[in-house]
Enzyme design. Structure first.
Site, PDB file in Angstrom:
ATOM      1  N   THR A 116      57.802  19.200  27.305  1.00  0.00           N
ATOM      2  CA  THR A 116      58.918  18.335  26.914  1.00  0.00           C
ATOM      3  C   THR A 116      59.877  18.086  28.077  1.00  0.00           C
ATOM      4  O   THR A 116      60.367  16.972  28.271  1.00  0.00           O
ATOM      5  CB  THR A 116      59.669  18.956  25.715  1.00  0.00           C
ATOM      6  OG1 THR A 116      58.763  19.063  24.616  1.00  0.00           O
ATOM      7  CG2 THR A 116      60.856  18.115  25.297  1.00  0.00           C
TER       8      THR A 116
ATOM      9  N   ARG B 289      52.656  38.036  33.544  1.00  0.00           N
ATOM     10  CA  ARG B 289      51.551  37.842  32.597  1.00  0.00           C
ATOM     11  C   ARG B 289      50.597  36.760  33.091  1.00  0.00           C
ATOM     12  O   ARG B 289      49.378  36.869  32.936  1.00  0.00           O
ATOM     13  CB  ARG B 289      52.097  37.457  31.223  1.00  0.00           C
ATOM     14  CG  ARG B 289      52.770  38.590  30.465  1.00  0.00           C
ATOM     15  CD  ARG B 289      53.529  38.064  29.262  1.00  0.00           C
ATOM     16  NE  ARG B 289      52.671  37.305  28.379  1.00  0.00           N
ATOM     17  CZ  ARG B 289      53.062  36.272  27.637  1.00  0.00           C
ATOM     18  NH1 ARG B 289      54.319  35.852  27.700  1.00  0.00           N
ATOM     19  NH2 ARG B 289      52.207  35.653  26.855  1.00  0.00           N
TER      20      ARG B 289
ATOM     21  N   SER C 274      57.988  36.021  23.786  1.00  0.00           N
ATOM     22  CA  SER C 274      58.341  35.003  24.771  1.00  0.00           C
ATOM     23  C   SER C 274      58.934  33.773  24.087  1.00  0.00           C
ATOM     24  O   SER C 274      59.989  33.266  24.491  1.00  0.00           O
ATOM     25  CB  SER C 274      57.100  34.606  25.582  1.00  0.00           C
ATOM     26  OG  SER C 274      57.406  33.597  26.510  1.00  0.00           O
TER      27      SER C 274
ATOM     28  N   ASP D 259      65.801  24.506  14.806  1.00  0.00           N
ATOM     29  CA  ASP D 259      64.941  24.083  15.901  1.00  0.00           C
ATOM     30  C   ASP D 259      63.495  24.130  15.444  1.00  0.00           C
ATOM     31  O   ASP D 259      63.170  24.718  14.398  1.00  0.00           O
ATOM     32  CB  ASP D 259      65.144  24.990  17.127  1.00  0.00           C
ATOM     33  CG  ASP D 259      64.678  24.350  18.432  1.00  0.00           C
ATOM     34  OD1 ASP D 259      64.176  23.206  18.403  1.00  0.00           O
ATOM     35  OD2 ASP D 259      64.811  25.006  19.486  1.00  0.00           O
ATOM     36  N   LYS D 260      62.612  23.495  16.230  1.00  0.00           N
ATOM     37  CA  LYS D 260      61.174  23.656  16.047  1.00  0.00           C
ATOM     38  C   LYS D 260      60.551  23.956  17.393  1.00  0.00           C
ATOM     39  O   LYS D 260      61.115  23.627  18.457  1.00  0.00           O
ATOM     40  CB  LYS D 260      60.529  22.424  15.411  1.00  0.00           C
ATOM     41  CG  LYS D 260      60.642  21.094  16.130  1.00  0.00           C
ATOM     42  CD  LYS D 260      59.766  20.849  17.330  1.00  0.00           C
ATOM     43  CE  LYS D 260      58.304  20.757  17.028  1.00  0.00           C
ATOM     44  NZ  LYS D 260      57.566  20.304  18.291  1.00  0.00           N
ATOM     45  N   HIS D 261      59.402  24.590  17.354  1.00  0.00           N
ATOM     46  CA  HIS D 261      58.694  24.898  18.598  1.00  0.00           C
ATOM     47  C   HIS D 261      57.212  24.695  18.373  1.00  0.00           C
ATOM     48  O   HIS D 261      56.659  25.098  17.350  1.00  0.00           O
ATOM     49  CB  HIS D 261      58.945  26.343  19.033  1.00  0.00           C
ATOM     50  CG  HIS D 261      58.253  26.689  20.312  1.00  0.00           C
ATOM     51  ND1 HIS D 261      58.743  26.327  21.557  1.00  0.00           N
ATOM     52  CD2 HIS D 261      57.085  27.337  20.555  1.00  0.00           C
ATOM     53  CE1 HIS D 261      57.917  26.750  22.496  1.00  0.00           C
ATOM     54  NE2 HIS D 261      56.910  27.364  21.918  1.00  0.00           N
ATOM     55  N   SER D 262      56.561  24.058  19.334  1.00  0.00           N
ATOM     56  CA  SER D 262      55.122  23.842  19.277  1.00  0.00           C
ATOM     57  C   SER D 262      54.421  24.722  20.299  1.00  0.00           C
ATOM     58  O   SER D 262      54.935  24.938  21.403  1.00  0.00           O
ATOM     59  CB  SER D 262      54.809  22.372  19.566  1.00  0.00           C
ATOM     60  OG  SER D 262      53.420  22.187  19.774  1.00  0.00           O
TER      61      SER D 262
ATOM     62  N   LYS E 225      63.686  33.110  23.615  1.00  0.00           N
ATOM     63  CA  LYS E 225      64.405  31.901  24.050  1.00  0.00           C
ATOM     64  C   LYS E 225      65.024  31.178  22.858  1.00  0.00           C
ATOM     65  O   LYS E 225      66.155  30.691  22.928  1.00  0.00           O
ATOM     66  CB  LYS E 225      63.460  30.971  24.804  1.00  0.00           C
ATOM     67  CG  LYS E 225      62.893  31.547  26.083  1.00  0.00           C
ATOM     68  CD  LYS E 225      62.125  30.525  26.873  1.00  0.00           C
ATOM     69  CE  LYS E 225      60.764  30.205  26.309  1.00  0.00           C
ATOM     70  NZ  LYS E 225      59.767  31.265  26.526  1.00  0.00           N
ATOM     71  N   LYS E 226      64.276  31.082  21.769  1.00  0.00           N
ATOM     72  CA  LYS E 226      64.780  30.377  20.590  1.00  0.00           C
ATOM     73  C   LYS E 226      65.954  31.128  19.963  1.00  0.00           C
ATOM     74  O   LYS E 226      66.947  30.515  19.553  1.00  0.00           O
ATOM     75  CB  LYS E 226      63.648  30.182  19.568  1.00  0.00           C
ATOM     76  CG  LYS E 226      62.563  29.225  20.038  1.00  0.00           C
ATOM     77  CD  LYS E 226      63.122  27.823  20.272  1.00  0.00           C
ATOM     78  CE  LYS E 226      62.077  26.840  20.735  1.00  0.00           C
ATOM     79  NZ  LYS E 226      62.637  25.507  21.019  1.00  0.00           N
TER      80      LYS E 226
END
Length: 438
Positions: free
Chosen positions: A122, A170, A185, A82-85, A189-190
């Protein structure tokens, strides 16, 4: 067994929390045995005093394990990646990269988010497609990932539920910017998606949360070290967000640009380079390609062969969307009633952009949320965005605004122009990739 106030006091006074205390804290968030006040107090203590890597790893693992964790053992014949931005303006990379990576032999269970502040989400983009549901049972997610190679959905209530409650606290206690809490955080999830490999896209610049290389490097290093500590191969790319990424900003407009990108109708150069750089990192980390050149060649083949576009179309249909979206996007996607050109007020070069201001202009058009319950207008935003460094003469097209009314379009036009800086000579442009952190 620790009392909540003991855990809070230890971190308030700058101490290192034992793993058992962290696990108890996360359990307390999940089952509400920690009050909101106690959770807020500990979040502030972490914000002020930080955490060492061992604490952040323990927090991430505990938050991951607060709900279900997907198990892919024996179900797939390739790596789970996966990728996350960290978010920006016009960042639609996930939409094209997930099917491209799937076409290259990896599996991508992408758990995506909604827009936050000036940054687009997204999930919001995908939900502009009629019928597309980002809320799916875990069994459906696993079945479609195995069948198609990728699925993009929102966070399920079953995945990392501790994160959902902690984030809401938060958000209203000015502790969002804590690097250990951001790290936990994102990664909880990832990691709940059962990943083998993660590539992080940490944005830097006027449209990013992190404005400079030092702050972005600190966050990227925390994420890389924590993910590795939790057993996931991870690399972070620090990529530029000093201008809109691609030619569009706004939910439907970005979906349309994604379709054009996947089908080859139009690929904006900066967007294409970022997508290839991130994809190459994913394929190399996963062991599917030996080097960057081979990885980029495989990604380009996923596009030219039509396989990535085919997988995207199949994913849309599997999630409840129309089967012929790729062929007839205008039939399904909302269009704004007012489209207005934004013209250059002078000769010169586009030298700089206040990209947060551009993002907030999209929000004020209705394309984002001022509060979580707000409905968005999917059709509004900016298209035909001219890149920094472009030479213009007075009256040239800089962008088009898509709005619900003439009044809103006029206001957005003024805001867009106010966000731009012109110069007499060509500006020195920022690199697409500032730094790579392993």
């Amino acid at each position: 067994m620790y009392l909540p106030q003991e855990i809070i006091k230890l971190k308030r006074d700058g101490g290192q929390l034992p793993q058992a205390a962290i696990e108890q804290f996360v359990k307390g968030i999940t089952d509400n045995s920690f009050s909101e006040g106690q959770t807020a107090a500990l979040a502030m203590a972490i914000y002020l005093n930080g955490m060492v890597t061992e604490e952040t790893v323990a927090l991430t693992r505990a938050m991951r394990d607060s709900g279900a964790v997907l198990n892919w053992a024996g179900k797939l014949n390739g790596p789970v990646v996966d990728k996350h931005s960290t978010g920006g303006v016009g960042d639609k990379v996930s939409l094209m990269l997930a099917p491209m990576i799937a076409a290259c032999g990896a599996y991508v269970p992408m758990i995506a988010g909604r827009g936050l502040g000036h940054t687009g989400g997204t999930v919001d983009k995908l939900e502009t497609i009629p019928g597309y549901s980002c809320t799916q049972p875990l069994a459906k997610i696993q079945a479609e990932v195995a069948r198609l190679g990728c699925v993009i959905v929102g966070q399920s209530a079953e995945l990392a539920p501790a994160d959902r409650r902690l984030y809401l606290i938060r958000d209203v206690t000015a502790t969002v910017e804590s690097i250990p809490l951001i790290t936990a955080s994102i990664l909880s999830k990832k990691l709940a998606a059962g990943l083998d490999v993660l590539t992080m896209d940490v944005k830097i610049g006027s449209g990013a949360i992190m404005k400079n290389v030092a702050d972005a490097s600190a966050l990227a290093t925390s994420i890389v070290n924590t993910a590795k500590g939790a057993g996931v191969k991870t690399q972070a790319l620090l990529t530029d967000m000093n201008e809109c990424l691609g030619a569009t900003a706004g939910n439907v407009l970005e979906v349309l640009e994604t379709l054009d990108y996947l089908t080859g109708k139009y690929r904006e150069s900066r967007l294409h380079q970022v997508t290839l750089e991130l994809g190459a990192s994913m394929l190399q980390l996963a062991g599917l390609q030996p080097d960057k050149a081979s990885a980029i060649k495989a990604l380009e083949h996923s596009l030219t062969s039509g396989k990535a576009a085919e997988i995207f179309a199949q994913m849309v249909a599997a999630m409840g969307g129309p089967v012929d979206l790729m062929e007839k996007p205008q039939q399904y996607l909302a269009a704004a009633p007012v489209v207005q050109d934004i013209l250059a007020p002078q000769d010169g070069f586009l030298a700089a952009s206040d990209t947060v201001a551009v993002g907030m202009a999209v929000v004020r058009l209705g394309g984002g949320r001022a509060h979580p319950s707000q409905q968005i207008d999917p059709a509004v935003g900016f298209s035909d965005v001219l890149a920094l460094g472009s030479k213009v003469v007075k009256g040239d097209l800089l962008a088009r605004v898509h709005a619900a009314s003439k009044e809103a379009a006029d206001k957005a036009c003024s805001e867009y122009l106010a966000a731009l800086t012109f110069s007499e000579s060509a500006p020195l442009l920022h690199p697409i990739v500032h730094k790579v952190i392993d």
